[in-house]
Each structure stands twice: as C-alpha cells, then as structure tokens.
Scaffold this active site. Sequence first.
Site, mmCIF file in Angstrom:
data_model
loop_
_atom_site.group_PDB
_atom_site.id
_atom_site.type_symbol
_atom_site.label_atom_id
_atom_site.label_comp_id
_atom_site.label_asym_id
_atom_site.label_seq_id
_atom_site.Cartn_x
_atom_site.Cartn_y
_atom_site.Cartn_z
ATOM 1 N N PHE A 6 -23.402 16.082 -21.069
ATOM 2 C CA PHE A 6 -22.450 16.864 -20.283
ATOM 3 C C PHE A 6 -21.839 16.006 -19.174
ATOM 4 C CE2 PHE A 6 -26.496 17.311 -18.133
ATOM 5 C CZ PHE A 6 -26.182 17.230 -16.781
ATOM 6 N N CYS A 7 -20.702 16.480 -18.646
ATOM 7 C CA CYS A 7 -20.022 15.824 -17.535
ATOM 8 C C CYS A 7 -19.203 16.885 -16.803
ATOM 9 C CB CYS A 7 -19.144 14.676 -18.020
ATOM 10 S SG CYS A 7 -17.848 15.177 -19.170
ATOM 11 N N THR A 8 -18.338 16.484 -15.908
ATOM 12 C CA THR A 8 -17.620 17.435 -15.059
ATOM 13 C C THR A 8 -16.717 18.363 -15.853
ATOM 14 O OG1 THR A 8 -17.641 15.797 -13.283
ATOM 15 C CG2 THR A 8 -16.148 17.680 -13.034
ATOM 16 N N CYS A 65 -18.235 13.039 -21.422
ATOM 17 C CA CYS A 65 -19.310 13.266 -22.398
ATOM 18 C C CYS A 65 -18.756 13.297 -23.816
ATOM 19 C CB CYS A 65 -20.095 14.525 -22.071
ATOM 20 S SG CYS A 65 -19.146 16.030 -21.902
ATOM 21 N N ILE A 96 -19.096 20.960 -17.030
ATOM 22 C CA ILE A 96 -19.758 21.755 -15.994
ATOM 23 C C ILE A 96 -18.817 22.805 -15.422
ATOM 24 C CG2 ILE A 96 -20.914 21.652 -13.753
ATOM 25 C CD1 ILE A 96 -21.442 18.613 -14.490
#
Length: 312
Positions: free
Chosen positions: A185-187, A192, A214
Amino acid sequence: MTESLSSVKVAALYHFAVVDDPAALRLQILPLCEEQGLKGTILLAPEGINGTIAGAPDAVDRVIAGLRALPRFADLEVKYSEASAMPFLRMKVRLKKEIVSMGVEGVDAATEKGAYVDPADWNDLIADPDTIVIDTRNAYEVAIGTFDGAIDPKTESFRDFPAWFDDFAAQLRQDSKAERKIAMFCTGGIRCEKATAYVRAQGFDDVRHLKGGILKYLEHVPETESLWQGDCFLFDQRVAVGHGLVEADYDQCYACRMPLNAADRASVDYIPGEACPHCIDQRSDEQRARYRERQRQVEKAAEQGRQHLGTA
C-alpha cells in the site's frame, strides 16, 4: 482571496497506460485545466499520468471528465478531498521519464501490476497471518501513520525500494516464505501499483495492492472498523489527513521535510523554516543560513498579503 473550506476540491489522480506522445498530450491537458481555473501539478510520461489538482468543485469535476474522455484514460484513478485554502500556487503540466520515479528500466505497471484489493476487503487480507504487508512509502511518511503490522522498509526515496526488496526477497526465499501473499500500500495507490509490478518481476505471483491507496481507505472505511493507525502524510500544504480525509494538525520542516506534530513544534529545537527536533544537528551552518533567509522571505510575503513562491 482565500477560498472557504467548501469551495476548494482536491483531486489526486493517476493511471498507468502507454502514452505514445506525452508532449502532444500536454498541449491538450494544460489548457483544459487553465480554462477551469485549476491549480496543481500533473506529470506525463510514456507510462501514464500522475498529479494533484485543486479548484472549485464543478471545475475539478469537468477536468476529471475531460481527462477520462482521453484515449486510454477512461479508468483514471481519482481520490477527492477538501482543503481549507488553495494548496497550490499555479497550474503545471510537466513531462517526465516516469510518473513515479523508481529508476528501474522495464517495469511495466500498465500490464504487470498486482491485483487490486478494494478498501472494503483490505482488513481481511492484512489480518490474515499468511499475508506479508509492506508499506511502500518513505520513512518520514510512515512515521506519522501506517497499518498495524505493516513492514516499514525505512527508505528515504521510492528509488530505494527495489534494492530493499531484493534483500527482503532473498530473506523470504531463505525462510521458505516466498509463496505467502504479499499486500502493498501507499498514499494514493500509484507507488504500490508500480512496486507490485517490480515484485512480480522478481518471481512472486500472489501480489496485491490497496486500490486507491490509504486515501481511499480513510475515505470509505469507518474509523470504528479501521486498522489504520495515525495520520496519512500528503505532498501538499495540508501535510497530513486522518479518517474521513480531515486535515490533521501537522506542519512540515522545510529543512528535513519531516512532518511536525504539536509536541515537535513546542520543542526548543524547533526553529520555523530552519530546523526541527529531527534535524537540529544534521545541517551545516551554511545550510541553516539559507533556510533562515528563505523563512525571512516567507514571513515578509505573508506580511504583504501574498504567498511566497517557495511555499507552493
């Protein structure tokens, strides 16, 4: 004039796709954004589009519709939020080699990415003990929030991720864990997504990533059901948001880029624009002198009712 909270809509967008002529596409996108009075930055590269734009809600909606009408961009990923004031100074559309810089040739996120996982299904995936959860963001982002149990690669840049994963992959193979699920996952989903393509290229098949990142999770998953801990760092003047994408109480150190909470700002080591508790002993006198001069210019601009160019 400062817009009210309800008047500033922010759209974080990206899409991996084959773009044959980014320069020609720029000539379509920049006027589209300018005609609607938007501000922000969009990056174009042979691998796709990435950016964040802000403006009046109707104007943002019209631009997103226009982008999705372009060839190959119908599935454009967009996350919406609100800002208490315009977070950008101007509108820019830039040409790049990559829309997110990994620095590795041949990573094809358009066709080789891992499987999407909707926010509603994410909790079950990462709660599974057979799932390896990896935060693909940088250390200063992870410092203010991440998912419970996620691995922090402690990278300073996304370009550091491939080398970190190569070492981690060797450990997984040695420990006979190479067949376990990998969830990343990432922002907003873009880092990702590209990271999953890299990981799959290293021979790992069951690789998944949080669709919309996220931000989409914090928008759609109720706080009472959330496995997220802390806040989510952003690359604009809001600095961070929490559940429901509500702006969190953070500033950012200009010297080291670390997000600063109330305790950090109350520290004797916090000097606005110059240093913070995280970097007070890590900058030279020459660097700090430059930071002091910049801060002086920022304060002078504020007194004159204008925004300093370096803060946009």
